[in-house]
Write an enzyme that holds these catalytic residues in place. Structure first.
Site, PDB file in Angstrom:
ATOM      1  N   SER A 119       5.156  -8.018   2.886  1.00 44.75           N
ATOM      2  CA  SER A 119       5.679  -8.388   4.056  1.00 44.75           C
ATOM      3  C   SER A 119       6.610  -9.512   3.873  1.00 44.75           C
ATOM      4  CB  SER A 119       4.756  -8.123   4.849  1.00 44.75           C
ATOM      5  OG  SER A 119       3.992  -9.428   5.005  1.00 44.75           O
ATOM      6  N   VAL A 120       6.924 -10.073   4.663  1.00 47.69           N
ATOM      7  CA  VAL A 120       7.560 -11.378   4.381  1.00 47.69           C
ATOM      8  C   VAL A 120       7.075 -12.406   4.832  1.00 47.69           C
ATOM      9  CG1 VAL A 120       9.880 -13.163   5.516  1.00 47.69           C
ATOM     10  CG2 VAL A 120      10.090 -10.585   5.020  1.00 47.69           C
ATOM     11  N   PRO A 121       6.393 -12.405   5.381  1.00 47.55           N
ATOM     12  CA  PRO A 121       5.064 -13.812   6.207  1.00 47.55           C
ATOM     13  C   PRO A 121       4.150 -13.854   4.143  1.00 47.55           C
ATOM     14  CG  PRO A 121       4.949 -12.502   8.007  1.00 47.55           C
ATOM     15  CD  PRO A 121       5.477 -11.715   6.618  1.00 47.55           C
TER      16      PRO A 121
ATOM     17  N   LYS B 224      18.424 -12.671   0.970  1.00 49.03           N
ATOM     18  CA  LYS B 224      17.956 -13.339   2.089  1.00 49.03           C
ATOM     19  C   LYS B 224      16.477 -13.411   2.587  1.00 49.03           C
ATOM     20  CE  LYS B 224      20.649 -11.959   6.376  1.00 49.03           C
ATOM     21  NZ  LYS B 224      21.236 -10.825   6.929  1.00 49.03           N
TER      22      LYS B 224
ATOM     23  N   GLY C  59      10.421  -6.634   3.103  1.00 50.88           N
ATOM     24  CA  GLY C  59      10.218  -5.963   3.754  1.00 50.88           C
ATOM     25  C   GLY C  59      12.011  -5.837   3.992  1.00 50.88           C
TER      26      GLY C  59
ATOM     27  N   SER D  57      -3.300  -3.164  -2.901  1.00 51.96           N
ATOM     28  CA  SER D  57      -3.463  -3.253  -1.950  1.00 51.96           C
ATOM     29  C   SER D  57      -5.267  -3.460  -1.597  1.00 51.96           C
ATOM     30  CB  SER D  57      -2.422  -2.842  -0.825  1.00 51.96           C
ATOM     31  OG  SER D  57      -3.192  -2.769   0.326  1.00 51.96           O
TER      32      SER D  57
ATOM     33  N   GLU E 114       9.325  -8.746  -3.936  1.00 54.59           N
ATOM     34  CA  GLU E 114      10.005  -7.747  -2.964  1.00 54.59           C
ATOM     35  C   GLU E 114       9.770  -7.595  -1.823  1.00 54.59           C
ATOM     36  OE1 GLU E 114      12.326  -6.456  -4.484  1.00 54.59           O
ATOM     37  OE2 GLU E 114      12.324  -6.008  -5.996  1.00 54.59           O
TER      38      GLU E 114
ATOM     39  N   CYS F 287      10.059  -0.017   2.182  1.00 48.59           N
ATOM     40  CA  CYS F 287      10.629  -0.973   2.572  1.00 48.59           C
ATOM     41  C   CYS F 287      11.834  -0.784   2.871  1.00 48.59           C
ATOM     42  CB  CYS F 287      10.303  -2.003   1.198  1.00 48.59           C
ATOM     43  SG  CYS F 287      10.535  -0.900  -0.133  1.00 48.59           S
TER      44      CYS F 287
ATOM     45  N   TRP G 279       1.624  -1.113  -0.122  1.00 53.10           N
ATOM     46  CA  TRP G 279       0.358  -0.160   0.302  1.00 53.10           C
ATOM     47  C   TRP G 279       0.350   1.472   0.044  1.00 53.10           C
ATOM     48  CZ3 TRP G 279       2.324   1.726   4.781  1.00 53.10           C
ATOM     49  CH2 TRP G 279       1.706   1.082   5.039  1.00 53.10           C
ATOM     50  N   ASN G 280       2.523   1.254   0.174  1.00 51.78           N
ATOM     51  CA  ASN G 280       3.792   2.681   0.162  1.00 51.78           C
ATOM     52  C   ASN G 280       3.243   3.064  -0.680  1.00 51.78           C
ATOM     53  OD1 ASN G 280       4.654   0.388  -0.721  1.00 51.78           O
ATOM     54  ND2 ASN G 280       6.216   0.719   0.548  1.00 51.78           N
TER      55      ASN G 280
ATOM     56  N   GLU H  81      13.338  -5.370  -9.134  1.00 57.94           N
ATOM     57  CA  GLU H  81      12.562  -4.864 -10.151  1.00 57.94           C
ATOM     58  C   GLU H  81      13.608  -3.843 -10.892  1.00 57.94           C
ATOM     59  OE1 GLU H  81       9.656  -4.274  -7.621  1.00 57.94           O
ATOM     60  OE2 GLU H  81       8.483  -5.324  -8.954  1.00 57.94           O
TER      61      GLU H  81
ATOM     62  N   LYS I  37      -3.074  -6.585  -8.958  1.00 58.02           N
ATOM     63  CA  LYS I  37      -4.762  -6.266  -7.758  1.00 58.02           C
ATOM     64  C   LYS I  37      -3.472  -5.509  -6.425  1.00 58.02           C
ATOM     65  CE  LYS I  37      -4.530  -8.254  -3.287  1.00 58.02           C
ATOM     66  NZ  LYS I  37      -5.085  -7.379  -2.570  1.00 58.02           N
TER      67      LYS I  37
HETATM   68  P1  NDP Z   1       1.055  -7.526   2.696  1.00 56.26           P
HETATM   69  O1  NDP Z   1       2.632  -8.708   2.976  1.00 56.26           O
HETATM   70  O2  NDP Z   1       0.239  -7.093   4.632  1.00 56.26           O
HETATM   71  O3  NDP Z   1       0.334  -7.449   1.568  1.00 56.26           O
HETATM   72  C1  NDP Z   1       0.777  -7.485   0.314  1.00 56.26           C
HETATM   73  C2  NDP Z   1      -0.466  -7.348  -0.801  1.00 56.26           C
HETATM   74  O4  NDP Z   1      -0.380  -9.064  -1.166  1.00 56.26           O
HETATM   75  C3  NDP Z   1      -1.437  -7.213  -0.461  1.00 56.26           C
HETATM   76  O5  NDP Z   1      -2.259  -6.730  -2.127  1.00 56.26           O
HETATM   77  C4  NDP Z   1      -2.038  -7.849   0.295  1.00 56.26           C
HETATM   78  O6  NDP Z   1      -3.939  -8.213  -0.626  1.00 56.26           O
HETATM   79  C5  NDP Z   1      -1.592  -9.083  -0.513  1.00 56.26           C
HETATM   80  N1  NDP Z   1      -1.476 -10.294  -0.004  1.00 56.26           N
HETATM   81  C6  NDP Z   1      -2.399 -10.601   1.171  1.00 56.26           C
HETATM   82  N2  NDP Z   1      -2.362 -12.482   1.121  1.00 56.26           N
HETATM   83  C7  NDP Z   1      -1.675 -12.887   0.117  1.00 56.26           C
HETATM   84  C8  NDP Z   1      -2.028 -13.999  -0.206  1.00 56.26           C
HETATM   85  N3  NDP Z   1      -1.944 -14.722   0.581  1.00 56.26           N
HETATM   86  N4  NDP Z   1      -1.410 -14.443  -1.415  1.00 56.26           N
HETATM   87  C9  NDP Z   1      -1.799 -13.195  -2.356  1.00 56.26           C
HETATM   88  N5  NDP Z   1      -1.704 -11.736  -2.183  1.00 56.26           N
HETATM   89  C10 NDP Z   1      -2.023 -11.581  -0.600  1.00 56.26           C
HETATM   90  O7  NDP Z   1       1.551  -6.058   2.634  1.00 56.26           O
HETATM   91  P2  NDP Z   1       1.337  -4.813   2.873  1.00 56.26           P
HETATM   92  O8  NDP Z   1       0.784  -4.275   2.045  1.00 56.26           O
HETATM   93  O9  NDP Z   1       0.702  -4.594   3.945  1.00 56.26           O
HETATM   94  O10 NDP Z   1       2.868  -3.925   2.977  1.00 56.26           O
HETATM   95  C11 NDP Z   1       4.048  -3.673   3.827  1.00 56.26           C
HETATM   96  C12 NDP Z   1       5.016  -4.487   3.125  1.00 56.26           C
HETATM   97  O11 NDP Z   1       5.493  -4.335   1.720  1.00 56.26           O
HETATM   98  C13 NDP Z   1       6.732  -4.452   4.176  1.00 56.26           C
HETATM   99  O12 NDP Z   1       6.909  -5.174   4.678  1.00 56.26           O
HETATM  100  C14 NDP Z   1       7.075  -3.510   3.401  1.00 56.26           C
HETATM  101  O13 NDP Z   1       8.364  -3.764   3.577  1.00 56.26           O
HETATM  102  C15 NDP Z   1       7.057  -4.349   1.844  1.00 56.26           C
HETATM  103  N6  NDP Z   1       7.250  -3.503   0.555  1.00 56.26           N
HETATM  104  C16 NDP Z   1       8.504  -4.079  -0.101  1.00 56.26           C
HETATM  105  C17 NDP Z   1       8.948  -3.557  -1.001  1.00 56.26           C
HETATM  106  C18 NDP Z   1       9.738  -4.028  -1.544  1.00 56.26           C
HETATM  107  O14 NDP Z   1      10.173  -3.399  -2.470  1.00 56.26           O
HETATM  108  N7  NDP Z   1      10.840  -4.658  -1.269  1.00 56.26           N
HETATM  109  C19 NDP Z   1       7.691  -2.194  -1.274  1.00 56.26           C
HETATM  110  C20 NDP Z   1       7.230  -1.865  -0.902  1.00 56.26           C
HETATM  111  C21 NDP Z   1       6.270  -1.996   0.149  1.00 56.26           C
HETATM  112  P3  NDP Z   1      -4.480  -7.384   0.529  1.00 56.26           P
HETATM  113  O15 NDP Z   1      -3.604  -5.941   1.432  1.00 56.26           O
HETATM  114  O16 NDP Z   1      -5.772  -6.530   0.150  1.00 56.26           O
HETATM  115  O17 NDP Z   1      -5.232  -8.064   2.060  1.00 56.26           O
END
Ligand code: NDP
Length: 485
Positions: free
Chosen positions: A230-232, A452, A253, A179, A251, A285, A153-154, A459, A177
């Site tokens: 996020s990582v999870p 890691k 966290g 966020s 990509e 991130c 979402w950022n 990208e 898709k």
């Molecule tokens: P999330 O991991 O919560 O969500 C990321 C996206 O994945 C959202 O669109 C989410 O949908 C979707 N999603 C969630 N669960 C699933 C699933 N099981 N299968 C498929 N898609 C799924 O991240 P946030 O949106 O909270 O963003 C913050 C995180 O993103 C931070 O950890 C940040 O570090 C990382 N980030 C990394 C960047 C990078 O380039 N390395 C850049 C920017 C952020 P929904 O939100 O609709 O549930």
């Protein structure tokens, strides 16, 4: 009256806005006021099907066009984005709460850079000729097929373009898709690509939560998944993609180190720490949230940092003098406030901030903790908010070991005037995107991504082309075929 941020419909599929109010409603909340400004609906199974089938059908013809033709469309889309920058920046501010001062220069502009850069590369994607005596092998760089992009979402506009532009340049189609928190901007990217001449279905956008993302990732028609999150979530999406042997870019966290040696220019180092912690209210991130400062300059660094952080203009994001906006949601604000409390409880020294700002909306003061130790929660976990941890160190060897002692590996930075030390330290840091005497620059020409747990793949730059294409090799025999029988 309808708010100007309300899109025409929730989804953009096959060249047009499409609505299906049968899906779960997703309220869009403006973070600066808490007011609901729009509603979109999560994709129903019928919408997911429509998005995938039209995108699959459109891809083959798109891949048959010359790279130059595809590139021309992307470059036209870049021009439209730049012409509409103000309107797109206002929408980005509504979607995320980030101040207009930032969105005017960092979002649609960064998206346009990606469209222009990959548009320029599209015509030059060629293979190799490998002589084998009188025979030869030639290689072709081919599209993967149908790609899925899933965004955090950022940076909703930037992420939609950073994934879409290289995917389309290589001849793929994409279903994106966003966020659920920031569903508005990607629709504009789809609309603009279509206006620039992209064939219907080449770039579809559908809304939804994790289940919609899950449905896209597991569909057998999908060849590649590129996630920013996020990582999870990354672990789940990577595992689901592996089930279907799909290509991935992850990509994820970070908890990146920013190392400041005592010979550094203190003002520049403070500037780097501010850019690496407080831009977008810390919701970046690659942020350098573990700021290691060599003991000799620690108090000077903290004094300068506290003074300059006091100059942040916190307020209405639509006012171009505002330099610090709210957190994206109330939930994210509460998560970050929870980390601030942990920092206080675990004994870190609060230098500035540390509270919710006294105004409507989800604002947190830019916060700096000093005397942070490696074991504290605020030094170990990704906070994704305006919370900087300053840690002390004595020696180069010690700081490298401590900087690397994390599961993450997205970014790392070094401030020093000793250039051999700068390169020596950067060489030993386990991170994908690094900085010397700077922090958080992300030009499209440079590869971006982590090592890691912070991710897989890259990208931007020519590296992204490798992650959105595959090589076919063709052996050509000129003479007779010899066989054993
Ligand atoms: P999330 O991991 O919560 O969500 C990321 C996206 O994945 C959202 O669109 C989410 O949908 C979707 N999603 C969630 N669960 C699933 C699933 N099981 N299968 C498929 N898609 C799924 O991240 P946030 O949106 O909270 O963003 C913050 C995180 O993103 C931070 O950890 C940040 O570090 C990382 N980030 C990394 C960047 C990078 O380039 N390395 C850049 C920017 C952020 P929904 O939100 O609709 O549930």
């Amino acid at each position: 009256m309808t708010h100007p941020a309300q899109p025409k419909a929730s989804h953009f599929i096959n060249g047009e806005y499409v609505e299906d109010t049968g899906g779960t409603p997703i309220p869009v909340i403006y973070a600066a006021t808490g007011e609901q400004i729009a509603t979109v609906y999560a994709a129903t199974p019928a919408i997911v099907e429509q998005a995938l089938s039209t995108s699959k059908a459109a891809q083959k013809e798109w891949a048959k066009m010359t790279g130059t033709e595809r590139g021309r469309i992307l470059r036209r889309a870049a021009d439209i984005m730049r012409e509409r920058n103000h309107e797109l920046s206002v929408l980005e501010t509504y979607d995320t709460g980030k101040p207009l001062q930032e969105t005017l220069v960092a979002d649609a502009t960064s998206g346009a850079d990606a469209l222009e850069y990959f548009g320029g590369l599209a015509g030059s994607l060629t293979g190799e000729h490998i002589p084998m005596g009188e025979d030869w092998v030639y290689t072709k760089r081919e599209a993967l097929g149908l790609c899925v992009g899933i965004g955090a979402w950022n940076y909703p506009t930037q992420i939609a373009c950073w994934k879409g532009a290289p995917a389309l340049a290589c001849g793929n189609s994409m279903v994106f898709k966003p966020s659920e928190t920031t569903p508005l901007c990607a629709l504009k990217v789809a609309e603009i690509l279509h206006e620039a001449g992209a064939p219907a279905g080449i770039y579809n956008v559908i809304q939804g939560m994790g289940e919609v993302g899950g449905a896209l990732v597991t569909d057998p028609r999908v060849d590649k998944v590129s996630l920013t999150g996020s990582v999870p979530t990354g672990k789940k999406v990577y595992a689901a993609a592996a089930e279907g042997m799909k290509h991935v870019t992850m990509e994820l966290g970070g908890k990146s180190p920013l190392i400041i040696f005592d010979d550094a220019d203190v003002d520049n180092a403070v500037g780097g720490a501010i850019n690496g912690n407080f831009y977008s209210s810390g919701q970046v991130c690659s942020n350098g949230t573990r700021v290691f400062v060599q003991k000799g300059i620690k108090e000077r660094f903290l004094a300068c940092l506290a003074e300059r952080t006091g100059n942040a203009v916190i307020g209405d994001p639509m006012d171009e003098t505002t330099s610090f906006g709210p957190m994206v949601t109330e939930n994210q604000m509460n998560i970050v406030l929870g980390y601030i409390e942990k920092g206080k409880e675990e004994g870190a020294r609060l230098i500035c901030g540390g509270e919710r700002a006294d105004m409507d909306g989800y604002y947190i003061q830019p916060t700096v903790f000093a005397d942070v130790t490696d074991d504290m929660t605020i030094a170990r976990e990704e906070i994704f908010g305006p919370v900087m941890s300053v840690l002390d160190f004595d020696t180069e060897e010690e700081v490298i070991a401590r900087a690397n002692d994390t599961e993450f590996g997205l970014s790392a930075g070094v401030f020093t005037n000793d250039f051999s030390r700068a390169h020596r330290v950067i060489d030993q840091l386990e991170a994908g995107s690094c900085f010397i005497n700077s922090y958080n620059d992300a030009p499209v020409e440079a590869p971006f991504g982590g090592v890691k747990a912070s991710g897989v793949g890259r990208e931007n730059s020519k590296e992204a082309i490798k992650h959105f294409s595959q090589v076919k090799s063709v052996y050509v025999r000129m003479g007779d075929v010899e066989a054993a029988f």
